[in-house]
Design a protein around this motif. Structure first.
Motif, PDB file in Angstrom:
ATOM      1  N   ALA A  42       0.779  -1.753  -0.057  1.00 22.49           N
ATOM      2  CA  ALA A  42       0.110  -0.146  -0.367  1.00 22.49           C
ATOM      3  C   ALA A  42       0.819   1.026  -0.105  1.00 22.49           C
ATOM      4  N   ARG A  43       2.187   1.329   1.146  1.00 22.64           N
ATOM      5  CA  ARG A  43       2.511   2.665   1.146  1.00 22.64           C
ATOM      6  C   ARG A  43       3.023   2.933  -0.253  1.00 22.64           C
ATOM      7  N   LEU A  44       4.047   1.608  -0.933  1.00 24.83           N
ATOM      8  CA  LEU A  44       4.623   2.259  -1.901  1.00 24.83           C
ATOM      9  C   LEU A  44       3.626   1.852  -3.588  1.00 24.83           C
ATOM     10  N   TYR A  45       2.646   1.725  -3.480  1.00 26.17           N
ATOM     11  CA  TYR A  45       1.001   2.066  -4.667  1.00 26.17           C
ATOM     12  C   TYR A  45       1.029   3.921  -4.611  1.00 26.17           C
ATOM     13  N   TYR A  46       0.274   4.280  -2.835  1.00 23.08           N
ATOM     14  CA  TYR A  46       0.867   5.409  -3.345  1.00 23.08           C
ATOM     15  C   TYR A  46       2.133   6.354  -3.458  1.00 23.08           C
ATOM     16  N   PHE A  47       2.843   5.944  -3.075  1.00 23.22           N
ATOM     17  CA  PHE A  47       3.991   6.735  -3.600  1.00 23.22           C
ATOM     18  C   PHE A  47       4.174   6.900  -4.713  1.00 23.22           C
ATOM     19  N   TYR A  48       3.808   5.919  -5.747  1.00 18.77           N
ATOM     20  CA  TYR A  48       3.787   5.653  -6.983  1.00 18.77           C
ATOM     21  C   TYR A  48       2.488   6.874  -8.034  1.00 18.77           C
ATOM     22  N   LEU A  49       1.150   6.926  -6.852  1.00 16.63           N
ATOM     23  CA  LEU A  49       0.351   7.420  -7.400  1.00 16.63           C
ATOM     24  C   LEU A  49       1.240   8.852  -7.539  1.00 16.63           C
ATOM     25  N   ASN A  50       1.606   9.208  -6.441  1.00 16.86           N
ATOM     26  CA  ASN A  50       1.536  10.953  -5.880  1.00 16.86           C
ATOM     27  C   ASN A  50       3.044  11.016  -7.649  1.00 16.86           C
ATOM     28  N   LYS A  51       3.673  10.049  -8.111  1.00 13.63           N
ATOM     29  CA  LYS A  51       4.420  10.929  -9.006  1.00 13.63           C
ATOM     30  C   LYS A  51       4.120  10.392  -9.426  1.00 13.63           C
ATOM     31  N   LEU A  52       3.092  10.197  -9.916  1.00  9.52           N
ATOM     32  CA  LEU A  52       1.832   9.806 -10.990  1.00  9.52           C
ATOM     33  C   LEU A  52       1.841  10.788 -11.373  1.00  9.52           C
ATOM     34  N   ALA A  53       0.735  11.184 -10.788  1.00 11.76           N
ATOM     35  CA  ALA A  53       0.551  12.705 -10.268  1.00 11.76           C
ATOM     36  C   ALA A  53       1.124  13.607 -10.865  1.00 11.76           C
ATOM     37  N   LEU A  54       2.521  13.898 -10.418  1.00 13.89           N
ATOM     38  CA  LEU A  54       3.317  15.067 -10.529  1.00 13.89           C
ATOM     39  C   LEU A  54       4.058  14.756 -12.234  1.00 13.89           C
ATOM     40  N   ILE A  55       4.499  13.885 -12.572  1.00 16.82           N
ATOM     41  CA  ILE A  55       4.204  13.511 -13.591  1.00 16.82           C
ATOM     42  C   ILE A  55       3.343  14.212 -14.645  1.00 16.82           C
ATOM     43  N   LEU A  56       2.389  13.930 -14.722  1.00 16.99           N
ATOM     44  CA  LEU A  56       0.790  14.107 -15.883  1.00 16.99           C
ATOM     45  C   LEU A  56       1.187  15.980 -15.724  1.00 16.99           C
ATOM     46  N   SER A  57       0.840  15.763 -14.332  1.00 11.18           N
ATOM     47  CA  SER A  57       0.307  17.296 -14.100  1.00 11.18           C
ATOM     48  C   SER A  57       1.583  18.131 -14.752  1.00 11.18           C
ATOM     49  N   ASN A  58       3.201  17.838 -14.408  1.00 15.24           N
ATOM     50  CA  ASN A  58       4.221  18.744 -14.957  1.00 15.24           C
ATOM     51  C   ASN A  58       4.496  18.505 -16.871  1.00 15.24           C
ATOM     52  N   PHE A  59       3.412  16.967 -17.070  1.00 14.41           N
ATOM     53  CA  PHE A  59       3.479  17.163 -18.485  1.00 14.41           C
ATOM     54  C   PHE A  59       2.225  18.851 -18.477  1.00 14.41           C
ATOM     55  N   SER A  60       1.433  18.492 -18.482  1.00 14.96           N
ATOM     56  CA  SER A  60       0.573  18.825 -18.771  1.00 14.96           C
ATOM     57  C   SER A  60       0.701  20.445 -18.709  1.00 14.96           C
ATOM     58  N   ARG A  61       1.358  20.715 -17.097  1.00 18.52           N
ATOM     59  CA  ARG A  61       1.291  22.189 -17.416  1.00 18.52           C
ATOM     60  C   ARG A  61       2.673  22.884 -18.120  1.00 18.52           C
ATOM     61  N   LEU A  62       3.666  22.330 -18.780  1.00 16.05           N
ATOM     62  CA  LEU A  62       4.765  22.511 -19.120  1.00 16.05           C
ATOM     63  C   LEU A  62       4.226  22.889 -20.606  1.00 16.05           C
ATOM     64  N   ASN A  63       2.856  21.729 -21.416  1.00 11.42           N
ATOM     65  CA  ASN A  63       2.168  21.722 -22.674  1.00 11.42           C
ATOM     66  C   ASN A  63       1.520  23.899 -22.478  1.00 11.42           C
ATOM     67  N   GLU A  64       0.747  23.829 -21.516  1.00  9.38           N
ATOM     68  CA  GLU A  64      -0.166  25.032 -21.340  1.00  9.38           C
ATOM     69  C   GLU A  64       1.067  26.265 -21.001  1.00  9.38           C
ATOM     70  N   GLU A  65       1.922  25.969 -20.502  1.00  8.80           N
ATOM     71  CA  GLU A  65       2.814  26.771 -19.899  1.00  8.80           C
ATOM     72  C   GLU A  65       3.212  27.660 -22.534  1.00  8.80           C
ATOM     73  N   ASN A  66       3.581  26.370 -22.545  1.00  8.18           N
ATOM     74  CA  ASN A  66       3.641  27.135 -24.392  1.00  8.18           C
ATOM     75  C   ASN A  66       2.557  27.774 -25.185  1.00  8.18           C
ATOM     76  N   VAL A  67       0.950  27.713 -24.897  1.00  2.00           N
ATOM     77  CA  VAL A  67       0.100  27.946 -25.854  1.00  2.00           C
ATOM     78  C   VAL A  67      -0.216  29.594 -24.446  1.00  2.00           C
ATOM     79  N   MET A  68       0.169  29.644 -23.725  1.00  2.00           N
ATOM     80  CA  MET A  68      -0.948  30.575 -22.117  1.00  2.00           C
ATOM     81  C   MET A  68      -0.909  32.254 -22.965  1.00  2.00           C
ATOM     82  N   GLU A  69       0.245  32.351 -23.311  1.00  2.53           N
ATOM     83  CA  GLU A  69      -0.196  33.608 -23.956  1.00  2.53           C
ATOM     84  C   GLU A  69      -0.391  34.117 -25.072  1.00  2.53           C
ATOM     85  N   ARG A  70      -1.257  35.263 -24.799  1.00  3.61           N
ATOM     86  CA  ARG A  70      -1.778  34.849 -26.264  1.00  3.61           C
ATOM     87  C   ARG A  70      -3.056  36.318 -25.890  1.00  3.61           C
TER      88      ARG A  70
END
Ligand SMILES: [Zn+2]
Ligand SMILES: [Zn+2]
Length: 454
Positions: free
Chosen positions: A148-176
């Motif tokens: 359980a401990r590792l599951y939640y550890f990787y869940l947190n990592k997964l959220a970070l990875i996907l969130s970072n991917f998404s925010r980095l992409n968003e930064e590229n198009v927000m200036e408008r």
């Protein structure tokens, strides 16, 4: 922090008033009880907006800000601390750590930092597959073979990875030049009468979900600030065929509240090791955080749910832009039944001017120019509803932890934007952040590639 958040919300909220948005105006009577509830009274316009606990809003704002924009995995940790708020700086390759991880040197401040290196990608994939197949938590953990401990550890990592991917992409198009957004509040019910209130904002043309915030906080709160109510004052959608009657009915419901911003959402039993704040306070936080996006656009329009507490919070977040005529705020009430068109009709206690078209009714909050709102169009006006249905369907209802709720919500936001198909395209395609149509697996692959490249 380069973005300046407003920290005093006890201001006049009447757009035309000379004290609109002004902190510490000599026109104010603080903590007035003239109308039977605690308020700040503006003598210039005679309004009594409900009293806001600034400290509570500012503390929870900081917490949500760090979660939404501060959890970044890439770039210089000194110069580039927050998505959207601080500028990305260049960096050069700078050898390897003894463990073989790539190092980089910031071209601006010359700090040396190491790139992220995810070793157990298989565990991340397993956790992602349990989220997509939405099994219950115990079953999910079991199927991955992780503790359980590792599951939640990787869940947190997964959220970070996907969130970072998404925010980095968003930064590229927000200036408008122009940005249009649509915001609505929703109640998400969990098992055992637990639940949360969420504010969701979509970009209007693509339906891309930019931001979601819930009313959970890890802060210690005074008892009176902890959400605790059995009452439900959410304005119900009246079942009538005429748009004008529907709006009149909504204002009548609003007048039944103790004060017009008293938004209560029924019973929400507490979630372990966190507190729930009142929905109207979350509104002040959510709209302030949207300034991360609006700060990148020359001009913007914001279409908000017909809800008084959202109106006040939007005005406080945008008041400087409103004064410079760079922001327009509208109420939007979806109504698709055939009905007589409204063309600037005064409705309700505040004599809001309403217009309508085949999508629904609009009321410009920031100006009162006749017929200005007649040609308003929201191409993806159902996107917030669709995301809410998606979240409601996919969220694990047994969850009883703020971290897991936040992580799952963020993962679902990214999957909804990048993987959910509408007319063979995704919202991320329409938003212009990618040409690819992703599955959850290919999304994780590309997100990892992007982040490990720094
Ligand atoms: Zn005033
Ligand atoms: Zn630096």
């Amino acid at each position: 922090m380069m973005i300046k958040f407003k920290n005093d919300f006890n201001c006049c909220k009447t757009v035309g008033c000379k004290s609109f948005g002004v902190a510490n105006s000599p026109d104010y009577i603080y903590k007035s009880r003239r109308l039977g509830y605690l308020s700040i009274e503006c003598r210039a316009c005679g309004s009594n907006p409900p009293w806001i606990n600034n400290l509570l809003v500012n503390n929870v704002l900081k917490e949500k800000f760090e979660y939404q924009f501060g959890r970044k995995l890439t770039g210089c940790p000194k110069c580039y601390k927050y998505f959207f708020i601080t500028e990305r700086t260049d960096s050069k390759l700078n050898g390897f750590t003894s463990a073989g991880t790539q190092r980089k040197k910031c071209s601006q401040c010359h700090s040396i930092f190491t790139l992220q290196n995810f070793k157990n990608i298989n565990a991340l994939k397993l956790v992602l597959s349990t989220i997509v197949s939405h099994k219950d938590m115990r079953e999910s953990i079991k199927s991955t073979g992780l503790s359980a401990r590792l599951y939640y550890f990787y869940l947190n990592k997964l959220a970070l990875i996907l969130s970072n991917f998404s925010r980095l992409n968003e930064e590229n198009v927000m200036e408008r030049k122009y940005l249009a957004m649509h915001t609505q509040g929703k109640v998400l019910h969990l098992d055992h009468n637990r639940g949360l209130y969420i504010l969701i904002t979509a970009e209007v043309d693509s339906g891309y979900i930019l931001l979601q915030n819930n009313n959970l906080t890890s802060q210690d709160l005074n008892n009176k600030d902890i959400y605790c109510s059995l009452e439900n004052t959410v304005i119900a959608v009246p079942n009538v065929d005429n748009i004008e009657n529907a709006l009149i009915n909504r204002y009548q419901q609003n007048m039944k509240r103790k004060h017009f911003e008293q938004l209560l959402v029924g019973e929400l039993k507490p979630i372990t090791k966190c507190n729930l704040i009142y929905p109207d306070k979350l509104a002040y936080i959510h709209f302030q955080l949207l300034n991360a996006f609006t700060g990148k656009a020359d001009k913007y329009a914001h279409y908000i749910e017909h809800e008084s507490s959202l109106r006040a919070a939007t005005l406080m977040a945008s008041y400087a832009d409103i004064k410079k005529s760079n922001a327009e705020i509208y109420y939007f009430f979806p109504f698709t039944k055939v009905s007589e068109k409204l063309q600037g009709k005064d409705i309700g206690w505040w004599k809001d001017k309403w217009f309508s078209n085949e999508q629904g009714a609009y009321s410009p909050i920031t100006y009162k120019v006749k017929n200005r709102a007649a040609d308003v169009k929201l191409p993806e006006s159902d996107s917030v509803d669709l995301f809410y249905s998606y979240l409601n369907q996919h969220m694990n209802k047994g969850v009883n932890s703020i971290n897991v709720i936040d992580n799952l919500s963020e993962i679902h936001r990214v999957i909804f934007n990048y993987c959910d198909l509408k007319n063979k395209t995704t919202r991320a395609n329409s938003f212009g952040v990618t040409d690819k149509i992703y599955t959850s697996e290919s999304l994780l692959d590309d997100a990892l590639k992007m982040i490990m490249a720094g």
